[in-house]
Motif scaffolding. Structure first.
Motif, PDB file in Angstrom:
ATOM      1  N   GLY A   1       0.816  -1.213   0.000  1.00 46.55           N
ATOM      2  CA  GLY A   1       0.000   0.000   0.000  1.00 46.55           C
ATOM      3  C   GLY A   1       0.847   1.260   0.000  1.00 46.55           C
ATOM      4  O   GLY A   1       0.531   2.234  -0.683  1.00 46.55           O
ATOM      5  N   LEU A   2       1.952   1.237   0.760  1.00 43.39           N
ATOM      6  CA  LEU A   2       2.858   2.387   0.758  1.00 43.39           C
ATOM      7  C   LEU A   2       3.478   2.590  -0.618  1.00 43.39           C
ATOM      8  O   LEU A   2       3.641   3.722  -1.078  1.00 43.39           O
ATOM      9  N   SER A   3       3.827   1.488  -1.272  1.00 41.51           N
ATOM     10  CA  SER A   3       4.413   1.604  -2.605  1.00 41.51           C
ATOM     11  C   SER A   3       3.399   2.149  -3.598  1.00 41.51           C
ATOM     12  O   SER A   3       3.735   2.957  -4.476  1.00 41.51           O
ATOM     13  N   LEU A   4       2.137   1.749  -3.464  1.00 43.98           N
ATOM     14  CA  LEU A   4       1.103   2.290  -4.341  1.00 43.98           C
ATOM     15  C   LEU A   4       0.913   3.782  -4.104  1.00 43.98           C
ATOM     16  O   LEU A   4       0.687   4.555  -5.046  1.00 43.98           O
ATOM     17  N   ALA A   5       1.016   4.201  -2.847  1.00 44.22           N
ATOM     18  CA  ALA A   5       0.887   5.628  -2.536  1.00 44.22           C
ATOM     19  C   ALA A   5       2.037   6.416  -3.155  1.00 44.22           C
ATOM     20  O   ALA A   5       1.832   7.454  -3.791  1.00 44.22           O
ATOM     21  N   LEU A   6       3.256   5.918  -2.961  1.00 42.86           N
ATOM     22  CA  LEU A   6       4.420   6.599  -3.520  1.00 42.86           C
ATOM     23  C   LEU A   6       4.350   6.649  -5.040  1.00 42.86           C
ATOM     24  O   LEU A   6       4.610   7.687  -5.663  1.00 42.86           O
TER      25      LEU A   6
ATOM     26  N   ILE B   1      11.486  10.326 -11.042  1.00 42.85           N
ATOM     27  CA  ILE B   1      11.624   8.869 -10.912  1.00 42.85           C
ATOM     28  C   ILE B   1      12.748   8.538  -9.939  1.00 42.85           C
ATOM     29  O   ILE B   1      12.618   7.659  -9.077  1.00 42.85           O
ATOM     30  N   LYS B   2      13.855   9.244 -10.056  1.00 43.66           N
ATOM     31  CA  LYS B   2      14.986   9.000  -9.168  1.00 43.66           C
ATOM     32  C   LYS B   2      14.624   9.318  -7.711  1.00 43.66           C
ATOM     33  O   LYS B   2      14.986   8.580  -6.786  1.00 43.66           O
ATOM     34  N   GLN B   3      13.893  10.417  -7.511  1.00 44.41           N
ATOM     35  CA  GLN B   3      13.460  10.753  -6.154  1.00 44.41           C
ATOM     36  C   GLN B   3      12.586   9.646  -5.580  1.00 44.41           C
ATOM     37  O   GLN B   3      12.702   9.265  -4.414  1.00 44.41           O
ATOM     38  N   SER B   4      11.689   9.113  -6.408  1.00 43.84           N
ATOM     39  CA  SER B   4      10.799   8.038  -5.956  1.00 43.84           C
ATOM     40  C   SER B   4      11.603   6.795  -5.576  1.00 43.84           C
ATOM     41  O   SER B   4      11.281   6.110  -4.590  1.00 43.84           O
ATOM     42  N   LEU B   5      12.639   6.501  -6.340  1.00 45.40           N
ATOM     43  CA  LEU B   5      13.465   5.329  -6.060  1.00 45.40           C
ATOM     44  C   LEU B   5      14.163   5.446  -4.707  1.00 45.40           C
ATOM     45  O   LEU B   5      14.184   4.490  -3.912  1.00 45.40           O
ATOM     46  N   TRP B   6      14.726   6.618  -4.415  1.00 49.28           N
ATOM     47  CA  TRP B   6      15.382   6.808  -3.127  1.00 49.28           C
ATOM     48  C   TRP B   6      14.391   6.682  -1.964  1.00 49.28           C
ATOM     49  O   TRP B   6      14.695   6.079  -0.929  1.00 49.28           O
ATOM     50  N   LEU B   7      13.214   7.262  -2.128  1.00 53.12           N
ATOM     51  CA  LEU B   7      12.199   7.149  -1.076  1.00 53.12           C
ATOM     52  C   LEU B   7      11.778   5.695  -0.866  1.00 53.12           C
ATOM     53  O   LEU B   7      11.564   5.248   0.272  1.00 53.12           O
TER      54      LEU B   7
ATOM     55  N   ARG C   1       9.470  -4.891  -5.449  1.00 52.14           N
ATOM     56  CA  ARG C   1       8.080  -4.590  -5.814  1.00 52.14           C
ATOM     57  C   ARG C   1       7.863  -3.079  -5.886  1.00 52.14           C
ATOM     58  O   ARG C   1       7.182  -2.569  -6.785  1.00 52.14           O
ATOM     59  N   PHE C   2       8.446  -2.356  -4.933  1.00 48.08           N
ATOM     60  CA  PHE C   2       8.389  -0.888  -4.949  1.00 48.08           C
ATOM     61  C   PHE C   2       8.895  -0.351  -6.288  1.00 48.08           C
ATOM     62  O   PHE C   2       8.242   0.466  -6.931  1.00 48.08           O
ATOM     63  N   TRP C   3      10.085  -0.794  -6.670  1.00 47.23           N
ATOM     64  CA  TRP C   3      10.700  -0.245  -7.870  1.00 47.23           C
ATOM     65  C   TRP C   3       9.885  -0.585  -9.120  1.00 47.23           C
ATOM     66  O   TRP C   3       9.720   0.259 -10.009  1.00 47.23           O
ATOM     67  N   SER C   4       9.374  -1.790  -9.215  1.00 48.94           N
ATOM     68  CA  SER C   4       8.563  -2.163 -10.379  1.00 48.94           C
ATOM     69  C   SER C   4       7.364  -1.243 -10.530  1.00 48.94           C
ATOM     70  O   SER C   4       7.023  -0.806 -11.640  1.00 48.94           O
ATOM     71  N   LEU C   5       6.710  -0.933  -9.410  1.00 47.76           N
ATOM     72  CA  LEU C   5       5.549  -0.048  -9.456  1.00 47.76           C
ATOM     73  C   LEU C   5       5.942   1.377  -9.824  1.00 47.76           C
ATOM     74  O   LEU C   5       5.227   2.064 -10.564  1.00 47.76           O
ATOM     75  N   ILE C   6       7.081   1.849  -9.299  1.00 48.84           N
ATOM     76  CA  ILE C   6       7.564   3.189  -9.663  1.00 48.84           C
ATOM     77  C   ILE C   6       7.777   3.281 -11.169  1.00 48.84           C
ATOM     78  O   ILE C   6       7.332   4.223 -11.835  1.00 48.84           O
ATOM     79  N   ALA C   7       8.466   2.295 -11.726  1.00 45.09           N
ATOM     80  CA  ALA C   7       8.754   2.309 -13.153  1.00 45.09           C
ATOM     81  C   ALA C   7       7.476   2.253 -13.978  1.00 45.09           C
ATOM     82  O   ALA C   7       7.307   2.993 -14.957  1.00 45.09           O
TER      83      ALA C   7
ATOM     84  N   VAL D   1       1.753  14.832  -2.097  1.00 44.43           N
ATOM     85  CA  VAL D   1       0.756  14.004  -2.770  1.00 44.43           C
ATOM     86  C   VAL D   1       0.715  12.601  -2.162  1.00 44.43           C
ATOM     87  O   VAL D   1      -0.358  12.011  -1.998  1.00 44.43           O
ATOM     88  N   GLY D   2       1.895  12.075  -1.816  1.00 46.07           N
ATOM     89  CA  GLY D   2       1.969  10.698  -1.367  1.00 46.07           C
ATOM     90  C   GLY D   2       1.479  10.448   0.049  1.00 46.07           C
ATOM     91  O   GLY D   2       0.935   9.383   0.330  1.00 46.07           O
ATOM     92  N   LEU D   3       1.665  11.425   0.955  1.00 43.41           N
ATOM     93  CA  LEU D   3       1.267  11.182   2.347  1.00 43.41           C
ATOM     94  C   LEU D   3      -0.218  10.885   2.509  1.00 43.41           C
ATOM     95  O   LEU D   3      -0.582   9.911   3.185  1.00 43.41           O
ATOM     96  N   PRO D   4      -1.123  11.700   1.927  1.00 47.85           N
ATOM     97  CA  PRO D   4      -2.541  11.331   2.044  1.00 47.85           C
ATOM     98  C   PRO D   4      -2.849   9.987   1.389  1.00 47.85           C
ATOM     99  O   PRO D   4      -3.687   9.228   1.888  1.00 47.85           O
ATOM    100  N   LEU D   5      -2.170   9.688   0.276  1.00 50.64           N
ATOM    101  CA  LEU D   5      -2.385   8.393  -0.360  1.00 50.64           C
ATOM    102  C   LEU D   5      -1.884   7.262   0.533  1.00 50.64           C
ATOM    103  O   LEU D   5      -2.516   6.203   0.622  1.00 50.64           O
ATOM    104  N   ALA D   6      -0.746   7.483   1.202  1.00 54.69           N
ATOM    105  CA  ALA D   6      -0.255   6.481   2.159  1.00 54.69           C
ATOM    106  C   ALA D   6      -1.246   6.314   3.294  1.00 54.69           C
ATOM    107  O   ALA D   6      -1.528   5.195   3.743  1.00 54.69           O
ATOM    108  N   GLY D   7      -1.783   7.438   3.770  1.00 52.67           N
ATOM    109  CA  GLY D   7      -2.800   7.366   4.811  1.00 52.67           C
ATOM    110  C   GLY D   7      -4.027   6.607   4.345  1.00 52.67           C
ATOM    111  O   GLY D   7      -4.626   5.822   5.109  1.00 52.67           O
ATOM    112  N   THR D   8      -4.417   6.834   3.093  1.00 51.45           N
ATOM    113  CA  THR D   8      -5.556   6.113   2.527  1.00 51.45           C
ATOM    114  C   THR D   8      -5.291   4.618   2.519  1.00 51.45           C
ATOM    115  O   THR D   8      -6.121   3.809   2.960  1.00 51.45           O
ATOM    116  N   ARG D   9      -4.131   4.236   2.015  1.00 50.82           N
ATOM    117  CA  ARG D   9      -3.786   2.817   1.936  1.00 50.82           C
ATOM    118  C   ARG D   9      -3.668   2.185   3.323  1.00 50.82           C
ATOM    119  O   ARG D   9      -4.190   1.091   3.578  1.00 50.82           O
ATOM    120  N   LEU D  10      -2.962   2.882   4.227  1.00 53.92           N
ATOM    121  CA  LEU D  10      -2.730   2.302   5.544  1.00 53.92           C
ATOM    122  C   LEU D  10      -4.008   2.228   6.361  1.00 53.92           C
ATOM    123  O   LEU D  10      -4.223   1.271   7.111  1.00 53.92           O
TER     124      LEU D  10
END
Length: 491
Positions: free
Chosen positions: A83-88, A112-118, A165-171, A263-272
């Motif tokens: 869920g966190l990866s989907l939010a990010l 994309i690079k910023q997302s990968l580091w996160l 799995r995180f990286w696959s979704l980012i890409a 953008v990602g924090l509310p989505l993370a909150g939604t998922r979590l």
């Protein structure tokens, strides 16, 4: 020959939006654009759901209802980082689509690079924690020793592949933000069947391999996640696609990082909030009996096939709304949001009808001992398909604008004000009793499955109403303007 076949298939598929346009349900151009972006995501999502369904099917045959229950419990914890990866990655598609709409390719790549580091910062600690505490975590949800043991084994193994799995979704989401949903589909067309094959070999012990049961399902998924991540890594390094991963040069951008987090924090909150809300819900199902939990798990996986169009159209809505806003055309973004919703509903209701009609033979195929119970769950989910489609597609449009707070509010309201309180009424008296200052509160009314079904449907329809009203209000336009991403933000 192959190109001719592709053209024929494409022409046949596009008869659907054309037919909807002829009867006045959608604008042909916008409906076709949304359909074009959504279909590859639908295929990818359907294959992913088939994989999960195949896992449950094979484990059901190899281990029985106890194995299915263990898989469901272990998967819920796996869904926390998922869920966190989907939010990010939802934040990634929002930002990339707006940069691409504005013609700023370099900053789209930097996002994309910023997302990968996160992703790396979030996923590694979660992997360590679940490896150490897998068994106590599963024990919070079930008191059967064998179910706990199997669920913990699944969780430990599958969590080893979380970063991949995180990286696959980012890409995949970055490519979608640039309007390319086919490349992720092609990757999944290779890796997901590989996943199913690995799982079959390791679950049943085919050929020289040992029979690992639930652990086999976990190892098959972990290996396939890693392979998919490596393929995406090579593709985005190649520079042959609409976005790319640039390993050298600038590593951080404060503005992009802030927008990813905003953008990602509310989505993370939604998922979590949804994920953590599942734990007490699963406790309630478990209190009603392992057959109920297993029937829910099978029914939910089957109905996810009917819900796949919503994933595709949500991605299409994010891309089309985000690119229109990036180009500075708010009216066009609004039209894309509503047109995508129309074609999403038309698509999804047809598929849901087919699955509901075939509910009994599908339940029988799983080999469950509780066919009628599983059929009831499948048909109940069918009643909620329209709500899910509306909720997810409208959320996609809001996400494209970077407006992600209201989907969080809808999720919290649906889960904690409706779903869980109503589901608690299913429990027998005394199971959920709480005493405070000498006063005992006992919400259990022994309503059983009637309350469970009502809880699930109430949650779906509340989320649909909140997301639709937010998009209808037009407040997302102001959110996009204030983000300073793309032409709209620059005004």
């Amino acid at each position: 020959m192959l190109d001719d076949a592709k053209r024929r298939v494409r022409s046949a598929l596009f008869l659907f939006p054309a037919a909807l346009a002829r009867i006045g349900l959608v604008d042909r151009k916008k409906g076709s654009e949304a359909f074009d972006l959504a279909v590859p995501v639908m295929i990818t999502g359907a294959m992913r759901t088939l994989l999960r369904t195949a896992d449950f099917f094979m484990v059901s045959l190899a281990v029985g209802d106890m194995g299915v229950a263990a898989l469901e419990l272990g998967f819920q914890y796996y869904f926390v980082p998922f869920g966190l990866s989907l939010a990010l990655t939802s934040a990634t598609i929002s930002i990339v689509s707006r940069f691409k709409g504005a013609g700023d390719d370099a900053r789209a790549d930097l996002a994309i690079k910023q997302s990968l580091w996160l992703a790396l910062a979030v996923s590694l600690p979660l992997t360590v924690v679940t490896w150490v505490y897998a068994e106590p975590l599963i024990a919070l949800l079930n008191d059967d020793p064998r179910t706990i043991e199997l669920g913990a084994v699944y969780l430990q193994i599958v969590m080893l592949s979380v970063f991949f799995r995180f990286w696959s979704l980012i890409a995949a989401r970055a490519l979608a933000g640039a309007g390319d949903t086919r490349t992720p589909m092609y990757v999944r067309l290779v890796t997901l069947p590989t996943n199913i094959g690995l799982n079959a070999v390791l679950i049943f012990g085919l050929g020289p391999f040992p029979e690992w049961g639930v652990a086999g399902a976990a190892w098959g998924t972990a290996v396939a996640n890693t392979v998919a991540a490596l393929v995406f890594f090579a593709l985005l390094l190649s520079g042959r696609f609409s976005v790319r991963l640039r390993l050298g040069g600038r590593q951080w951008d404060g503005e992009i990082l802030r927008e990813l987090v905003r953008v990602g924090l509310p989505l993370a909150g939604t998922r979590l909030s949804r994920t953590f809300g599942r734990f007490p819900f699963l406790f309630i199902l478990g209190a009603l009996g392992t057959p109920v939990l297993a029937a829910y798990a099978i029914g939910r996986r089957v109905m996810l096939l009917a819900l796949m169009p919503a994933w595709g159209y949500a991605t299409a809505s994010s891309t089309l709304v985000g690119q229109s806003l990036g180009a500075g055309d708010e009216a066009e973004a609004d039209q894309y949001g509503w047109q995508t919703l129309r074609i999403a509903l038309a698509t999804q209701l047809i598929i849901a009808g087919v699955i509901v009609a075939l509910a009994r033979p599908i339940a029988v195929a799983f080999g469950t001992e509780h066919v009628n119970l599983t059929v009831d769950f499948i048909r109940m989910f069918g009643v909620g398909v329209a709500a899910f489609s509306v909720s997810r597609t409208m959320r996609g449009g809001l996400r494209g604008a970077g407006d992600t707070r209201w989907p969080l509010y809808g999720t919290v309201a649906g889960t904690y004000l409706f779903k869980l309180p109503i589901a608690t009424l299913a429990l027998p008296a005394g199971v959920a009793a709480v005493s405070v200052a000498g006063v005992t509160f006992d919400p259990g009314l022994d309503l059983g499955l009637v309350a469970v079904y009502a809880a699930i449907l109430a949650d779906m329809y509340v989320r649909a109403a909140v997301n639709t009203l937010r998009f209808w209000s037009g407040a997302w336009r102001r959110v996009a303007r204030e983000s300073d991403i793309g032409a709209t933000g620059a005004d």
